[in-house]
Design a protein around this motif. Sequence first.
Motif, PDB file in Angstrom:
ATOM      1  N   THR A   4      -9.701   9.494   6.574  1.00  0.00           N
ATOM      2  CA  THR A   4     -11.101   9.189   6.319  1.00  0.00           C
ATOM      3  C   THR A   4     -11.620   8.359   7.491  1.00  0.00           C
ATOM      4  O   THR A   4     -10.838   7.809   8.269  1.00  0.00           O
ATOM      5  CB  THR A   4     -11.274   8.415   4.996  1.00  0.00           C
ATOM      6  N   HIS A   9      -7.556   6.119   4.077  1.00  0.00           N
ATOM      7  CA  HIS A   9      -7.045   7.220   3.255  1.00  0.00           C
ATOM      8  C   HIS A   9      -6.821   8.458   4.115  1.00  0.00           C
ATOM      9  O   HIS A   9      -7.393   8.588   5.191  1.00  0.00           O
ATOM     10  CB  HIS A   9      -8.050   7.565   2.141  1.00  0.00           C
ATOM     11  N   VAL A  11      -6.736  12.812   3.612  1.00  0.00           N
ATOM     12  CA  VAL A  11      -7.183  13.870   2.714  1.00  0.00           C
ATOM     13  C   VAL A  11      -6.250  15.057   2.930  1.00  0.00           C
ATOM     14  O   VAL A  11      -6.108  15.552   4.047  1.00  0.00           O
ATOM     15  CB  VAL A  11      -8.649  14.266   2.974  1.00  0.00           C
ATOM     16  N   ALA A  13      -5.158  18.748   0.979  1.00  0.00           N
ATOM     17  CA  ALA A  13      -5.450  19.733  -0.071  1.00  0.00           C
ATOM     18  C   ALA A  13      -6.604  19.270  -0.952  1.00  0.00           C
ATOM     19  O   ALA A  13      -6.572  19.419  -2.168  1.00  0.00           O
ATOM     20  CB  ALA A  13      -4.202  20.020  -0.898  1.00  0.00           C
ATOM     21  N   GLY A  14      -7.608  18.668  -0.329  1.00  0.00           N
ATOM     22  CA  GLY A  14      -8.798  18.252  -1.057  1.00  0.00           C
ATOM     23  C   GLY A  14      -8.648  16.967  -1.851  1.00  0.00           C
ATOM     24  O   GLY A  14      -9.590  16.541  -2.508  1.00  0.00           O
ATOM     25  N   ARG A  15      -7.479  16.336  -1.791  1.00  0.00           N
ATOM     26  CA  ARG A  15      -7.253  15.081  -2.519  1.00  0.00           C
ATOM     27  C   ARG A  15      -7.157  13.920  -1.544  1.00  0.00           C
ATOM     28  O   ARG A  15      -6.605  14.054  -0.458  1.00  0.00           O
ATOM     29  CB  ARG A  15      -5.970  15.146  -3.342  1.00  0.00           C
ATOM     30  N   ARG A  16      -7.676  12.801  -1.962  1.00  0.00           N
ATOM     31  CA  ARG A  16      -7.639  11.598  -1.136  1.00  0.00           C
ATOM     32  C   ARG A  16      -6.468  10.729  -1.572  1.00  0.00           C
ATOM     33  O   ARG A  16      -6.285  10.450  -2.762  1.00  0.00           O
ATOM     34  CB  ARG A  16      -8.949  10.836  -1.305  1.00  0.00           C
ATOM     35  N   TRP A  17      -5.649  10.334  -0.591  1.00  0.00           N
ATOM     36  CA  TRP A  17      -4.482   9.496  -0.837  1.00  0.00           C
ATOM     37  C   TRP A  17      -4.546   8.276   0.067  1.00  0.00           C
ATOM     38  O   TRP A  17      -5.015   8.374   1.209  1.00  0.00           O
ATOM     39  CB  TRP A  17      -3.196  10.255  -0.519  1.00  0.00           C
ATOM     40  N   ARG A  18      -4.049   7.135  -0.406  1.00  0.00           N
ATOM     41  CA  ARG A  18      -4.042   5.949   0.436  1.00  0.00           C
ATOM     42  C   ARG A  18      -3.113   6.170   1.622  1.00  0.00           C
ATOM     43  O   ARG A  18      -1.974   6.628   1.467  1.00  0.00           O
ATOM     44  CB  ARG A  18      -3.568   4.724  -0.352  1.00  0.00           C
ATOM     45  N   GLU A  71       1.140   2.266   0.385  1.00  0.00           N
ATOM     46  CA  GLU A  71       0.445   3.354  -0.305  1.00  0.00           C
ATOM     47  C   GLU A  71       0.217   3.059  -1.783  1.00  0.00           C
ATOM     48  O   GLU A  71      -0.490   3.800  -2.471  1.00  0.00           O
ATOM     49  CB  GLU A  71       1.226   4.659  -0.138  1.00  0.00           C
TER      50      GLU A  71
END
Length: 102
Positions: A4, A9, A11, A13-18, A71
């Motif tokens: 981001t 974060h 991104v 597969a369309g998901r946001r992860w820390r 994370e």
Amino acid sequence: MKRTEDGRHIVAAGRRWRASDPLLPEDARRRLVSHLMSARRAVAAARRTADPAAERAARDRVHLAKTGLGERGTPWWEQSPEARRERWESALHALDADGADG
């Protein structure tokens, strides 16, 4: 994967992860990732053998490694550099003491 704009974060597969803590020294990151992957393999093995105690122990190691990476737990961007260092050093100490390294 892409980060981001604020770098906090990723991104996938369309998901946001820390994202992992960028302050982590490369050696600490490498060791934590090694522990993480070993623990994930242990989760899979425990599930295959239907061993709930082993699965719980492996999942606890996954959580500890991900916390050390920044994370999970208190967001790394809300911690002082000293608290961040304590977070990963504490996680590595506990994971190394466990003896189940990658």
